[in-house]
Design an enzyme around this catalytic site. Structure first.
Site, PDB file in Angstrom:
ATOM      1  N   ASN A  88     -35.610  30.203 -29.945  1.00  0.00           N
ATOM      2  CA  ASN A  88     -35.431  29.134 -28.966  1.00  0.00           C
ATOM      3  C   ASN A  88     -35.249  29.759 -27.592  1.00  0.00           C
ATOM      4  O   ASN A  88     -34.746  30.878 -27.459  1.00  0.00           O
ATOM      5  CB  ASN A  88     -34.192  28.285 -29.300  1.00  0.00           C
ATOM      6  CG  ASN A  88     -33.978  27.144 -28.313  1.00  0.00           C
ATOM      7  OD1 ASN A  88     -34.924  26.431 -27.974  1.00  0.00           O
ATOM      8  ND2 ASN A  88     -32.750  26.993 -27.832  1.00  0.00           N
ATOM      9  N   HIS A 123     -33.423  29.061 -23.927  1.00  0.00           N
ATOM     10  CA  HIS A 123     -32.335  28.249 -23.354  1.00  0.00           C
ATOM     11  C   HIS A 123     -32.193  28.639 -21.879  1.00  0.00           C
ATOM     12  O   HIS A 123     -32.177  29.837 -21.559  1.00  0.00           O
ATOM     13  CB  HIS A 123     -31.032  28.515 -24.121  1.00  0.00           C
ATOM     14  CG  HIS A 123     -29.861  27.736 -23.611  1.00  0.00           C
ATOM     15  ND1 HIS A 123     -29.688  26.397 -23.882  1.00  0.00           N
ATOM     16  CD2 HIS A 123     -28.827  28.110 -22.816  1.00  0.00           C
ATOM     17  CE1 HIS A 123     -28.584  25.979 -23.265  1.00  0.00           C
ATOM     18  NE2 HIS A 123     -28.037  26.998 -22.620  1.00  0.00           N
ATOM     19  N   SER A 157     -32.464  32.646 -21.643  1.00  0.00           N
ATOM     20  CA  SER A 157     -32.267  33.496 -22.825  1.00  0.00           C
ATOM     21  C   SER A 157     -33.174  33.033 -23.955  1.00  0.00           C
ATOM     22  O   SER A 157     -33.372  31.824 -24.137  1.00  0.00           O
ATOM     23  CB  SER A 157     -30.807  33.383 -23.319  1.00  0.00           C
ATOM     24  OG  SER A 157     -29.886  33.617 -22.274  1.00  0.00           O
ATOM     25  N   THR A 205     -29.687  29.781 -35.083  1.00  0.00           N
ATOM     26  CA  THR A 205     -28.772  29.745 -36.240  1.00  0.00           C
ATOM     27  C   THR A 205     -28.124  28.356 -36.258  1.00  0.00           C
ATOM     28  O   THR A 205     -28.349  27.554 -35.354  1.00  0.00           O
ATOM     29  CB  THR A 205     -27.664  30.809 -36.081  1.00  0.00           C
ATOM     30  OG1 THR A 205     -26.977  30.543 -34.842  1.00  0.00           O
ATOM     31  CG2 THR A 205     -28.232  32.215 -36.055  1.00  0.00           C
ATOM     32  N   ASP A 232     -27.328  27.178 -29.778  1.00  0.00           N
ATOM     33  CA  ASP A 232     -27.475  28.135 -28.668  1.00  0.00           C
ATOM     34  C   ASP A 232     -26.606  29.387 -28.838  1.00  0.00           C
ATOM     35  O   ASP A 232     -26.071  29.914 -27.868  1.00  0.00           O
ATOM     36  CB  ASP A 232     -27.098  27.451 -27.335  1.00  0.00           C
ATOM     37  CG  ASP A 232     -27.997  26.266 -27.041  1.00  0.00           C
ATOM     38  OD1 ASP A 232     -27.518  25.319 -26.376  1.00  0.00           O
ATOM     39  OD2 ASP A 232     -29.158  26.273 -27.496  1.00  0.00           O
TER      40      ASP A 232
HETATM   41  C1  GRF Z   1     -36.710  24.102 -20.038  1.00  0.00           C
HETATM   42  O1  GRF Z   1     -35.633  24.113 -19.118  1.00  0.00           O
HETATM   43  C2  GRF Z   1     -36.332  24.936 -21.225  1.00  0.00           C
HETATM   44  O2  GRF Z   1     -35.426  25.969 -20.889  1.00  0.00           O
HETATM   45  C3  GRF Z   1     -35.651  23.974 -22.126  1.00  0.00           C
HETATM   46  O3  GRF Z   1     -36.376  22.767 -21.980  1.00  0.00           O
HETATM   47  C4  GRF Z   1     -36.865  22.695 -20.612  1.00  0.00           C
HETATM   48  C5  GRF Z   1     -38.283  22.187 -20.590  1.00  0.00           C
HETATM   49  O4  GRF Z   1     -39.102  23.168 -21.197  1.00  0.00           O
HETATM   50  N1  GRF Z   1     -35.641  24.462 -23.482  1.00  0.00           N
HETATM   51  P1  GRF Z   1     -40.714  22.925 -21.301  1.00  0.00           P
HETATM   52  O5  GRF Z   1     -41.234  22.791 -19.903  1.00  0.00           O
HETATM   53  O6  GRF Z   1     -40.920  21.626 -22.082  1.00  0.00           O
HETATM   54  O7  GRF Z   1     -41.222  24.127 -22.000  1.00  0.00           O
END
Ligand code: GRF
Length: 195
Positions: free
Chosen positions: A107, A109, A136, A141, A145
């Protein structure tokens, strides 16, 4: 060649960065892009790039998270992924779902974990007066996060930054970090990427 499934909820900008990088000598190839939202714009972007797509609308399952995940698992298991990448996937997954892919689910984050797990990470970094922020990639898990870190990218917080300006700077870093981590991870190397 590692088979990679990507889960999205919206535009899928991270998904797009991963798809664009999974070419040539990259040890992974996308076999599915799936979403909890049939209207996720990323689904059309993935289909345009020739990747199989699937969607299961979580809203049809009310509070029955297990039933939603059982439905979402169908296309994912059919694709037989070696690796699952959560990329802007905004549903919290149950421990049962995570256990199925533990050790091979990633994932991204938008914070420098362990700082700011959960939501509104940019607002929290600004409120704390942090001089830097970032993103990150971690193994997923059961604890939200909190899995082993596979990479981080740092960006400066600049005077006058708003939540939007910081989010845009971090998102650009995400698009560099996630492909770098997946390229290494798919090659069997779990050493962290520091950008
Ligand atoms: C991003 O801020 C990412 O970090 C979080 O979801 C947001 C949108 O991501 N996981 P994306 O443009 O859909 O890839």
């Amino acid at each position: 060649m590692k088979r990679v499934a990507i889960l999205i909820s919206g535009g899928g900008s991270n998904m797009l960065a991963l798809l664009r990088d999974m070419v040539g000598d990259h040890p992974g190839r996308a076999v599915l892009v799936a979403s909890n939202d049939p209207a996720a714009a990323g689904l059309a972007r993935a289909a345009d790039m020739g990747v199989a797509v699937a969607a299961v609308d979580h809203r049809g399952f009310g509070k029955d998270r297990a039933a939603f995940e059982a439905a979402l698992l169908q296309p994912i298991l059919a694709a037989e992924p070696d690796i699952v990448c959560l990329a802007g996937f905004m549903r919290v997954l149950t421990p049962d779902f995570v256990r199925r892919f533990e050790g091979r689910m990633l994932n991204i984050h938008p914070s420098l974990l362990p700082k700011y797990p959960g939501l509104h990470t940019h607002a929290r970094a600004l409120a704390a007066g942090d001089a830097e922020a970032g993103c990150s990639v971690h193994e997923v898990t059961a604890e939200l996060d909190a899995g082993p870190l596979l990479g981080q990218a740092r960006v400066p917080v600049v005077p006058g930054d708003t939540e939007d300006s910081l989010a845009a700077r971090v998102l650009a870093a995400e698009h560099r970090l996630y492909p770098a981590v997946l390229r290494r991870y798919a090659a069997g190397d779990r050493s962290p990427v520091w950008l």
